[in-house]
Design a protein around this motif. Structure first.
Motif, PDB file in Angstrom:
ATOM      1  N   VAL A  37       5.883  15.752   7.225  1.00  0.00           N
ATOM      2  CA  VAL A  37       4.542  16.308   7.140  1.00  0.00           C
ATOM      3  C   VAL A  37       3.586  15.164   6.849  1.00  0.00           C
ATOM      4  N   ASP A  38       2.569  15.007   7.686  1.00  0.00           N
ATOM      5  CA  ASP A  38       1.519  14.009   7.469  1.00  0.00           C
ATOM      6  C   ASP A  38       0.294  14.758   6.972  1.00  0.00           C
ATOM      7  N   ARG A  39      -0.138  14.474   5.757  1.00  0.00           N
ATOM      8  CA  ARG A  39      -1.248  15.205   5.138  1.00  0.00           C
ATOM      9  C   ARG A  39      -2.524  14.369   5.034  1.00  0.00           C
ATOM     10  N   LEU A  40      -2.468  13.094   5.385  1.00  0.00           N
ATOM     11  CA  LEU A  40      -3.596  12.198   5.134  1.00  0.00           C
ATOM     12  C   LEU A  40      -4.125  11.628   6.442  1.00  0.00           C
ATOM     13  N   SER A  41      -5.413  11.767   6.681  1.00  0.00           N
ATOM     14  CA  SER A  41      -6.050  11.212   7.883  1.00  0.00           C
ATOM     15  C   SER A  41      -6.369   9.743   7.625  1.00  0.00           C
ATOM     16  N   ASP A  42      -5.345   8.894   7.768  1.00  0.00           N
ATOM     17  CA  ASP A  42      -5.480   7.475   7.462  1.00  0.00           C
ATOM     18  C   ASP A  42      -5.109   6.576   8.637  1.00  0.00           C
ATOM     19  N   GLY A  43      -4.753   7.179   9.777  1.00  0.00           N
ATOM     20  CA  GLY A  43      -4.343   6.396  10.947  1.00  0.00           C
ATOM     21  C   GLY A  43      -2.863   6.085  10.988  1.00  0.00           C
ATOM     22  N   TYR A  44      -2.145   6.375   9.917  1.00  0.00           N
ATOM     23  CA  TYR A  44      -0.702   6.155   9.868  1.00  0.00           C
ATOM     24  C   TYR A  44       0.022   7.466  10.149  1.00  0.00           C
TER      25      TYR A  44
ATOM     26  N   ASP B 288       0.812  -1.214   0.000  1.00  0.00           N
ATOM     27  CA  ASP B 288       0.000   0.000   0.000  1.00  0.00           C
ATOM     28  C   ASP B 288       0.846   1.263   0.000  1.00  0.00           C
ATOM     29  N   TRP B 289       2.126   1.174   0.383  1.00  0.00           N
ATOM     30  CA  TRP B 289       2.985   2.348   0.538  1.00  0.00           C
ATOM     31  C   TRP B 289       4.044   2.404  -0.547  1.00  0.00           C
ATOM     32  N   THR B 290       4.192   3.557  -1.168  1.00  0.00           N
ATOM     33  CA  THR B 290       5.277   3.803  -2.117  1.00  0.00           C
ATOM     34  C   THR B 290       5.926   5.139  -1.770  1.00  0.00           C
ATOM     35  N   PHE B 291       7.171   5.291  -2.178  1.00  0.00           N
ATOM     36  CA  PHE B 291       7.957   6.478  -1.851  1.00  0.00           C
ATOM     37  C   PHE B 291       8.656   6.983  -3.103  1.00  0.00           C
ATOM     38  N   GLU B 292       8.842   8.306  -3.170  1.00  0.00           N
ATOM     39  CA  GLU B 292       9.462   8.907  -4.344  1.00  0.00           C
ATOM     40  C   GLU B 292      10.337  10.080  -3.909  1.00  0.00           C
ATOM     41  N   LYS B 293      11.567  10.086  -4.384  1.00  0.00           N
ATOM     42  CA  LYS B 293      12.504  11.162  -4.046  1.00  0.00           C
ATOM     43  C   LYS B 293      12.476  12.240  -5.117  1.00  0.00           C
TER      44      LYS B 293
ATOM     45  N   THR C 274      13.341  16.109  -1.061  1.00  0.00           N
ATOM     46  CA  THR C 274      12.172  15.593  -0.339  1.00  0.00           C
ATOM     47  C   THR C 274      11.979  14.127  -0.701  1.00  0.00           C
ATOM     48  N   ILE C 275      11.315  13.421   0.188  1.00  0.00           N
ATOM     49  CA  ILE C 275      10.834  12.066  -0.088  1.00  0.00           C
ATOM     50  C   ILE C 275       9.322  12.122   0.122  1.00  0.00           C
ATOM     51  N   SER C 276       8.551  11.861  -0.926  1.00  0.00           N
ATOM     52  CA  SER C 276       7.096  11.839  -0.830  1.00  0.00           C
ATOM     53  C   SER C 276       6.622  10.431  -0.523  1.00  0.00           C
ATOM     54  N   ALA C 277       5.547  10.344   0.278  1.00  0.00           N
ATOM     55  CA  ALA C 277       4.946   9.063   0.627  1.00  0.00           C
ATOM     56  C   ALA C 277       3.541   9.007   0.040  1.00  0.00           C
ATOM     57  N   TYR C 278       3.189   7.844  -0.522  1.00  0.00           N
ATOM     58  CA  TYR C 278       1.872   7.632  -1.093  1.00  0.00           C
ATOM     59  C   TYR C 278       1.250   6.394  -0.473  1.00  0.00           C
ATOM     60  N   TYR C 279      -0.004   6.532  -0.032  1.00  0.00           N
ATOM     61  CA  TYR C 279      -0.753   5.405   0.531  1.00  0.00           C
ATOM     62  C   TYR C 279      -1.830   5.016  -0.465  1.00  0.00           C
ATOM     63  N   GLN C 280      -1.726   3.829  -1.008  1.00  0.00           N
ATOM     64  CA  GLN C 280      -2.645   3.330  -2.030  1.00  0.00           C
ATOM     65  C   GLN C 280      -2.778   4.333  -3.179  1.00  0.00           C
ATOM     66  N   GLY C 281      -1.653   4.943  -3.549  1.00  0.00           N
ATOM     67  CA  GLY C 281      -1.608   5.873  -4.661  1.00  0.00           C
ATOM     68  C   GLY C 281      -1.979   7.313  -4.324  1.00  0.00           C
ATOM     69  N   THR C 282      -2.407   7.574  -3.092  1.00  0.00           N
ATOM     70  CA  THR C 282      -2.799   8.918  -2.672  1.00  0.00           C
ATOM     71  C   THR C 282      -1.664   9.566  -1.895  1.00  0.00           C
ATOM     72  N   TYR C 283      -1.345  10.807  -2.231  1.00  0.00           N
ATOM     73  CA  TYR C 283      -0.280  11.541  -1.544  1.00  0.00           C
ATOM     74  C   TYR C 283      -0.591  11.617  -0.051  1.00  0.00           C
ATOM     75  N   ALA C 284       0.333  11.123   0.788  1.00  0.00           N
ATOM     76  CA  ALA C 284       0.123  11.071   2.233  1.00  0.00           C
ATOM     77  C   ALA C 284       0.981  12.074   2.991  1.00  0.00           C
ATOM     78  N   GLY C 285       2.096  12.492   2.417  1.00  0.00           N
ATOM     79  CA  GLY C 285       2.971  13.426   3.105  1.00  0.00           C
ATOM     80  C   GLY C 285       4.386  13.316   2.594  1.00  0.00           C
TER      81      GLY C 285
END
Length: 150
Positions: free
Chosen positions: A82-89, A36-41, A51-62
């Motif tokens: 920065v946590d931008r997604l209210s997903d519990g993670y 469910d998690w992918t990362f992109e520099k 920066t390293i961006s985090a994506y949860y199920q394809g949605t930008y998470a922070g």
């Protein structure tokens, strides 16, 4: 005893290999949760920032943001998450090298949350390696350790 040591050595070898090969490391979770998690520099700027961006199920998470030099009132040789997604993670970044023990985290905070800058003076042009992880209880799914410089 021998079996435990062998298992620990194999786990260490796999984790180290993942850092150098460019895959993510996930411990304490099923493969489905890890997928469910992918990362992109981002590209590294001239001052070493990235920066390293985090994506949860394809949605930008922070993201994790590294600043090599001070900019716009923010400190240099510093990083935050920065946590931008209210997903519990939550998101947690660790400076892998130099081994300073520096960590920035959003654990225990509701999104949208910016962690404080984690600062410390480094010699100019020191290469830094920072890893970003999605965290929830004992679960963590991590990027490789990406580099920039001070």
């Amino acid at each position: 005893m021998l079996r435990t040591r062998l298992r620990n050595r194999v786990a260490t070898l796999l984790a180290a290999s993942a850092l150098f090969v460019g895959t993510s490391v996930t411990l304490g979770a099923s493969n489905a949760a890890a997928a469910d998690w992918t990362f992109e520099k981002s590209a590294v700027s001239s001052d070493g920032s990235f920066t390293i961006s985090a994506y949860y199920q394809g949605t930008y998470a922070g993201l994790m943001e590294w600043r090599g030099d001070p900019r716009d009132g923010d400190p240099g040789d510093a990083f935050r998450v920065v946590d931008r997604l209210s997903d519990g993670y939550g998101l947690e970044a660790s400076m892998i090298s130099p081994a300073t023990g520096r960590v920035a985290t959003t654990r225990g905070h509701s999104a949208v949350y910016y962690s404080p800058w984690n600062t410390g003076d480094l010699k100019e042009d020191t290469t830094v390696y920072i890893q970003l992880c999605a965290v929830k209880g004992e679960f963590f799914s991590c990027s490789i350790a990406y580099s920039g410089h001070a």
